[in-house]
Design an enzyme around this catalytic site. Structure first.
Site, PDB file in Angstrom:
ATOM      1  N   GLU A 223     -17.941   2.018 -27.720  1.00  0.00           N
ATOM      2  CA  GLU A 223     -18.891   1.369 -26.792  1.00  0.00           C
ATOM      3  C   GLU A 223     -19.895   0.507 -27.563  1.00  0.00           C
ATOM      4  O   GLU A 223     -21.083   0.495 -27.276  1.00  0.00           O
ATOM      5  CB  GLU A 223     -19.564   2.400 -25.888  1.00  0.00           C
ATOM      6  CG  GLU A 223     -18.506   3.205 -25.129  1.00  0.00           C
ATOM      7  CD  GLU A 223     -18.883   3.586 -23.729  1.00  0.00           C
ATOM      8  OE1 GLU A 223     -19.796   2.987 -23.166  1.00  0.00           O
ATOM      9  OE2 GLU A 223     -18.221   4.490 -23.192  1.00  0.00           O
TER      10      GLU A 223
ATOM     11  N   ARG B  59     -31.627  34.016 -40.709  1.00  0.00           N
ATOM     12  CA  ARG B  59     -31.040  34.075 -42.048  1.00  0.00           C
ATOM     13  C   ARG B  59     -32.128  34.306 -43.107  1.00  0.00           C
ATOM     14  O   ARG B  59     -33.123  33.580 -43.154  1.00  0.00           O
ATOM     15  CB  ARG B  59     -30.337  32.739 -42.312  1.00  0.00           C
ATOM     16  CG  ARG B  59     -29.929  32.503 -43.735  1.00  0.00           C
ATOM     17  CD  ARG B  59     -28.645  33.187 -44.059  1.00  0.00           C
ATOM     18  NE  ARG B  59     -28.196  32.840 -45.403  1.00  0.00           N
ATOM     19  CZ  ARG B  59     -27.248  33.491 -46.050  1.00  0.00           C
ATOM     20  NH1 ARG B  59     -26.648  34.528 -45.480  1.00  0.00           N
ATOM     21  NH2 ARG B  59     -26.895  33.115 -47.249  1.00  0.00           N
TER      22      ARG B  59
END
Ligand code: COS
Length: 390
Positions: free
Chosen positions: A363, A268
């Site tokens: 978790e 870019r």
């Protein structure tokens, strides 16, 4: 101390990288857009030996060590966290628990089919009212003449709609609190087991997530995994491994962010030069690399302890806490490097952010992990406010 992978470990990682790029990557965007659980992909993971890799070969696994397993999970996580969820739940939570706590008959019945991907499993611990406070589960198991009747409800259960077997945690004697918990292997076609898909998730859209209802589910005595009071220990020891797997997957997300950002920044152009020439863009990339490497080292340390058979709850919490937060940070920074292009799914980075976000919640939230680490350091349990129970 050796920071180098062995030739065998490098090979495991490279072949997992190749498989993920070739077989998983082309499916990710469409599955994510459609919110579709890809059963075929789950079978392919089984064929590759990625479900139950640390399980002993005699039960259908690959007898792989935890470091090797973590390397596979990192690669799957780099490409698709929904597929990584299948690997983590099936391997660490389900197969790991059956192998460690199961009778010979239970292992022979379930492990080969789970490791091959022919059958899927889920880990039904969390309930609508009990998440972090896993010791207080309400689902009730009562003895009958021939076995047990289980009644209750479970929430946020990965693969709960597609599983063939569910590890269901239930209370057998409320007075005993966590010492009354038990774990049952419940075939999901048992009468009274039903599940509903949870829609509208921020991320992990192609991962199946269920609310489960257990309405007087009758199971035989041999459905009990471990002993009657072993449920909490089974859950916690499974989570020691599940958290490791989540952390390894998050290293993969960090790595994916680094590679996507470096490639984009070199391609870019703005102000006539690649944006990689700008110091502030390089700063973002450097931050991501540092977080990825630190997370990876913490995961490897936890894996090395597991391979030595040493209790590693705290080191796993450190790895899980750090790697999951690092994944969120890296994904956010990767979007910043990509600018507007990072906000749409032509690039993987917006999905990385959406998928990473849940990892600091499930978790064990980041806060629970800090409390586990703090309790270990100080000897003081700060999990339960002193006003509790008053
Ligand atoms: N392996 C084996 N046994 C373990 C263990 C482990 N990793 N962790 C704890 N135990 C045992 C302890 O040895 C203790 O045994 P005794 O009763 O014989 O003394 C018992 O379990 C209780 O241990 P402890 O006091 O450490 O448990 P706590 O009640 O303090 O645990 C937390 C509290 C919050 C740490 C725990 O409930 C937890 O991790 N909650 C989060 C649950 C979670 O992650 N839910 C998300 C699930 S998404 S699948």
């Amino acid at each position: 101390m050796d920071f180098q992978l062995t030739d065998e470990q490098r090979l495991i990682s490279e072949s997992a990288r190749e498989f993920c790029d070739k077989e998983i990557a082309p499916r990710v965007r469409e599955n994510d857009r459609a919110g579709r659980f890809d059963r075929e992909l789950a079978s392919m993971l089984g064929e590759m030996g990625y479900l139950g890799a640390p399980v002993a070969e005699e039960y259908g696994g690959r007898s792989l060590d935890y470091l090797g397993y973590g390397l596979i999970v990192e690669q799957v996580g780099r490409v698709d966290s929904s597929a990584r969820t299948v690997v983590s739940v099936q391997t660490s939570l389900v197969c790991g628990s059956i192998e460690r706590w199961g009778t010979e008959e239970q292992k022979r019945r379930w492990l080969p089919r789970l490791c091959s991907g022919e059958a899927l499993g889920c880990f039904a611990l969390t309930e609508p009212d009990f998440g972090s406070d896993a010791a207080s589960l309400r689902t009730r198991a009562e003895r009958t003449d021939s076995g047990w009747t289980i009644t209750g409800g479970k929430m946020w259960i990965s693969m709960g709609n597609v599983a063939d077997v569910a590890l269901v945690f239930a209370q057998t004697d409320p007075e005993k609190k966590h010492r009354g918990l038990a774990c049952f292997l419940v075939p999901t076609d048992t009468d009274g087991y039903s599940s509903q898909e949870i829609h509208g998730k921020l991320g992990l859209r192609s991962s199946d997530t269920a609310e489960i209802s257990l309405d007087e589910v009758e199971v035989a005595g041999d459905a009990l995994l471990g002993g009657i009071g072993d449920g909490f220990k089974i859950a916690m020891s499974a989570l020691d491994n599940g958290r490791y797997s989540v952390a390894a997957g998050c290293v993969g997300i960090c790595d994916g962010c680094v590679h996507a950002s470096v490639a984009y920044a070199k391609e870019r152009k703005q102000f006539g030069v690649p944006i990689a020439s700008f110091q502030l863009v390089q700063e973002l990339i450097a931050e991501m690399i540092v977080k990825r490497d630190a997370a990876r080292m913490l995961v490897w340390r936890a894996g090395a302890l597991k391979d030595r058979g040493v209790r590693n709850t705290v080191e796993t919490s450190i790895a899980k806490y750090y790697a999951t937060e690092a994944a969120v940070d890296c994904a956010n920074m990767a979007i910043q490097v990509h600018g507007g292009s990072g906000y749409v799914d032509d690039y993987p980075v917006e999905r990385y952010l959406r998928d990473a976000r849940v990892t600091t919640l499930y978790e064990g939230t980041s806060q629970i992990h800090k409390l586990i680490i703090g309790r270990d350091a100080t000897g003081i349990n700060a999990m339960v406010p002193s006003t509790a129970g008053e």
